[in-house]
Write an enzyme that holds these catalytic residues in place. Structure first.
Site, PDB file in Angstrom:
ATOM      1  N   CYS A  55      39.886 -58.201   8.546  1.00  0.00           N
ATOM      2  CA  CYS A  55      40.136 -57.747   9.916  1.00  0.00           C
ATOM      3  C   CYS A  55      40.066 -58.901  10.907  1.00  0.00           C
ATOM      4  CB  CYS A  55      39.119 -56.685  10.318  1.00  0.00           C
ATOM      5  SG  CYS A  55      38.795 -55.426   9.088  1.00  0.00           S
ATOM      6  N   ASP A  87      32.605 -53.493   8.237  1.00  0.00           N
ATOM      7  CA  ASP A  87      32.276 -52.172   7.719  1.00  0.00           C
ATOM      8  C   ASP A  87      32.680 -52.040   6.254  1.00  0.00           C
ATOM      9  OD1 ASP A  87      31.562 -51.770  10.330  1.00  0.00           O
ATOM     10  OD2 ASP A  87      32.503 -49.805  10.493  1.00  0.00           O
ATOM     11  N   CYS A 128      37.842 -55.880  13.422  1.00  0.00           N
ATOM     12  CA  CYS A 128      37.070 -54.891  12.676  1.00  0.00           C
ATOM     13  C   CYS A 128      36.481 -53.853  13.629  1.00  0.00           C
ATOM     14  CB  CYS A 128      35.978 -55.592  11.880  1.00  0.00           C
ATOM     15  SG  CYS A 128      35.296 -54.595  10.531  1.00  0.00           S
ATOM     16  N   ASP A 129      36.091 -52.719  13.076  1.00  0.00           N
ATOM     17  CA  ASP A 129      35.816 -51.505  13.844  1.00  0.00           C
ATOM     18  C   ASP A 129      35.007 -51.702  15.123  1.00  0.00           C
ATOM     19  OD1 ASP A 129      37.103 -50.458  11.715  1.00  0.00           O
ATOM     20  OD2 ASP A 129      35.488 -49.163  11.037  1.00  0.00           O
ATOM     21  N   LYS A 130      33.794 -52.275  15.029  1.00  0.00           N
ATOM     22  CA  LYS A 130      32.916 -52.338  16.197  1.00  0.00           C
ATOM     23  C   LYS A 130      33.289 -53.467  17.138  1.00  0.00           C
ATOM     24  CE  LYS A 130      31.044 -49.040  14.064  1.00  0.00           C
ATOM     25  NZ  LYS A 130      31.921 -49.192  12.892  1.00  0.00           N
ATOM     26  N   CYS A 201      42.094 -52.093   8.394  1.00  0.00           N
ATOM     27  CA  CYS A 201      42.605 -50.989   7.569  1.00  0.00           C
ATOM     28  C   CYS A 201      43.807 -50.346   8.259  1.00  0.00           C
ATOM     29  CB  CYS A 201      41.506 -49.961   7.340  1.00  0.00           C
ATOM     30  SG  CYS A 201      40.119 -50.590   6.375  1.00  0.00           S
ATOM     31  N   GLU A 451      27.361 -45.462   8.581  1.00  0.00           N
ATOM     32  CA  GLU A 451      28.491 -44.626   8.167  1.00  0.00           C
ATOM     33  C   GLU A 451      28.225 -44.077   6.773  1.00  0.00           C
ATOM     34  OE1 GLU A 451      32.280 -46.690  10.445  1.00  0.00           O
ATOM     35  OE2 GLU A 451      32.054 -46.942   8.295  1.00  0.00           O
ATOM     36  N   SER A 477      33.088 -42.988   8.822  1.00  0.00           N
ATOM     37  CA  SER A 477      34.190 -43.923   8.988  1.00  0.00           C
ATOM     38  C   SER A 477      35.412 -43.177   9.489  1.00  0.00           C
ATOM     39  CB  SER A 477      34.507 -44.577   7.642  1.00  0.00           C
ATOM     40  OG  SER A 477      35.776 -45.194   7.671  1.00  0.00           O
TER      41      SER A 477
END
Length: 577
Positions: A55, A87, A128-130, A201, A451, A477
């Site tokens: 990511c 993650d 990435c996610d956060k 992702c 998660e 997630s």
């Protein structure tokens, strides 16, 4: 917009102007700056570039391209990086406790860098996610001329038969292997063919969901979120972002707090609901609102989710990936459909200085397959639902996109930690009709609000995704699917009712009605509360200890400070200090 443009344009005068700043200028000269540079706006370009996750792997060249844009616009680009927690590699073990905490650390680190050096503007990159909400929170907290750029998602891999694969294929493949549905060799083949490029992702998981939120709130340039990470077009986008932040500095706005309003927050929620986005968005959107001093809770999120139709068929609840949405026009296709049906506030300002409706006019509408018109939705209400009841008085979240049934009535199997439940699931020692309750995993009780994707994906991979339900005060997630309810608030560590559930209790879930009920008499619950003792974990230290002491409740975004931080403008002129 601000009336005093010079204040926004020359914060850095506090560092560069006057005889008393000779030492400051000496430090800047040591970085390669000259006399002309001292007179220019200084712009921080901050990314989470790193080798720890695909990511973030694509961010370095994009951030470097933004430097060119800032320079073209007449500014001095100052590049630096901050951390990210993947993650993908932290899930399923104790490292996942660090994920949500990293959101706060990213926001804090950007604040420290920009305030400490008195930068005039900011271009942020996340993958990435956060990292996405962390960067957006920092932008709103600082309220300097800013723009957010998403690094983009990866392209899918393919099976030997030509079927698309993503990381979710590997995660759920573990569950299939546990049931004997596939061999270890087949699982290995999935592992090697599901994630073939850099980028986040590719489904409508947390990263892509929050990238969409960035566009819907006007913090990012429209039509950019769905560009795959490997597209060279991303370099041109980053350069454009650098030029645009210089224009914002020159014009005095729009600033992040002029973009993040109650209306734009509702737009963000509508975009999430319309695409069956990640449940994590309901945690991050209130956190971003908090930085602007706007009280925006699960209740506000629920109101928008309920009135917004699900119109996009995006994985994991639907068929398509980010690259497919990009092919037909990207996020604006979804927003145009919502605007047309009255589900979007078109008068909200965007980072371009034009309204959302004005910007969307340049983009196409729904194609009818990947994105439908609101009049013919996949589901009448959004892909996410906030559940309330005596079990979760402040709310819990479920993703209904792709669910065959919206009701579940079962008996509780209670686990004090994720690991306890994971062992039972791996051994398939559970029954159809069970409600697997994982508690003590909230923001304070975890601490860190892990998660549960490793557990939920294993259940789904075992072919039992809707035969059982899972309830937790932890997170899910964006890739989670099935009858999974998370973010239960208040959490167990705060004495929430989830702490009082006992083995065999009946739990009734109705996502259509938005309710979740623990079928236990009030008197019995009161008796249990009188006997309740908080779950004791090992002694904490370091970052987790600080987080556990500071973090607020889930339904308010699990934030760690009082909100609306103000930064007085530095004085300008000779010897500014």
């Amino acid at each position: 917009m601000s009336s005093d443009k010079s204040l926004h344009k020359h914060r850095s005068r506090a560092v560069t102007d006057g005889p008393s700043r000779a030492a400051h200028r000496a430090f800047l000269r040591a970085t390669g700056l000259g006399d002309e540079d001292m007179q220019k706006s200084m712009v921080g370009i901050i990314s989470t570039a790193g080798d720890n996750t695909p990511c973030s792997k694509s961010l370095s060249p994009q951030a470097d391209s933004a430097r060119l844009g800032v320079a073209e616009g007449g500014g001095v680009p100052v590049a630096m990086t901050t951390i990210s927690v993947s993650d993908g590699t932290s899930m399923g073990h104790d490292g996942m406790r660090m994920s949500l905490l990293s959101r706060e650390l990213i926001a804090d680190s950007v604040e420290l860098a920009v305030r400490g050096h008195a930068y005039d503007g900011l271009v942020t990159f996340g993958g990435c996610d956060k990292t996405l909400p962390g960067m957006m929170m920092a932008m709103v907290r600082l309220n300097v001329p800013s723009i957010f750029v998403y690094g983009g998602s990866m392209l899918p891999g393919y099976s030997p038969e030509g079927e698309e694969r993503t990381v979710l294929t590997a995660i759920e493949g573990t569950g299939r292997y546990q049931t004997g549905a596939i061999s270890l060799q087949q699982l290995d083949q999935i592992e090697r063919t599901c994630a073939m490029t850099v980028g986040a992702c590719p489904g409508q998981f947390t990263a892509n969901t929050m990238a969409m939120v960035g566009e819907a709130m006007g913090l990012s340039l429209l039509g950019t979120a769905t560009l795959p990470a490997v597209y060279s077009e991303r370099l041109a986008l980053a350069r454009r972002a650098g030029r645009r932040v210089m224009q914002i500095i020159s014009e005095g706005g729009p600033l992040p707090r002029e973009l993040v309003t109650r209306k734009s927050l509702e737009n963000a929620c509508a975009a999430v609901a319309a695409t069956g986005g990640s449940t994590n968005a309901a945690l991050h959107i209130p956190a971003i609102a908090h930085e602007a001093g706007i009280a925006f809770t699960f209740d506000d999120v629920a109101e928008v989710f309920k009135r917004t139709p699900l119109i996009a068929s995006l994985s994991p609840g639907g068929k398509y990936l980010a690259k497919d949405l990009n092919r037909i026009g990207g996020v604006p296709v979804v927003l145009n459909a919502l605007l047309k049906s009255g589900h979007l506030h078109g008068d909200c300002m965007t980072v371009t200085g034009r309204t959302l409706a004005e910007e969307l006019a340049a983009f196409p509408g729904a194609d009818g397959e990947i994105v439908r018109e609101s009049a013919t939705p996949l589901h009448a209400s959004g892909g996410l639902v906030v559940l309330k009841g005596n079990l979760c008085p402040d709310g819990a979240l479920i993703k209904i996109a792709g669910l065959k049934s919206l009701q579940f009535d079962g008996r509780a199997r209670v686990f004090e930690t994720e690991e306890e439940c994971a062992r039972v699931v791996a051994a398939q020692a559970y029954e159809a009709g069970d409600v697997l309750v994982i508690r003590n995993e909230g923001p304070r009780g975890g601490p860190g609000m892990r998660e549960m994707l490793a557990v939920t994906a294993a259940i789904y991979g075992q072919g039992r995704g809707e035969q059982v339900a899972l309830l937790t005060d932890g997170r899910f997630s964006g890739a989670t699917r099935g009858m999974c309810i998370g973010y239960a608030s208040p959490e167990a560590a705060a004495g929430g009712p989830i702490a009082l559930v006992r083995e065999g209790d009946r739990i009734v879930i109705d996502a259509a009605a938005g309710t979740i009920t623990l079928d236990v008499p009030d008197a019995e619950l009161a008796q249990r509360r009188s006997q309740w003792q908080p779950f004791q974990r090992e002694r904490l230290a370091g970052a987790l200890e600080k987080f556990a002491k500071l973090v607020g409740p889930t339904h308010l975004g699990a934030v760690t400070h009082s909100g609306l931080a103000e930064w007085p403008y530095p004085p300008v002129g000779e010897d500014a200090a």
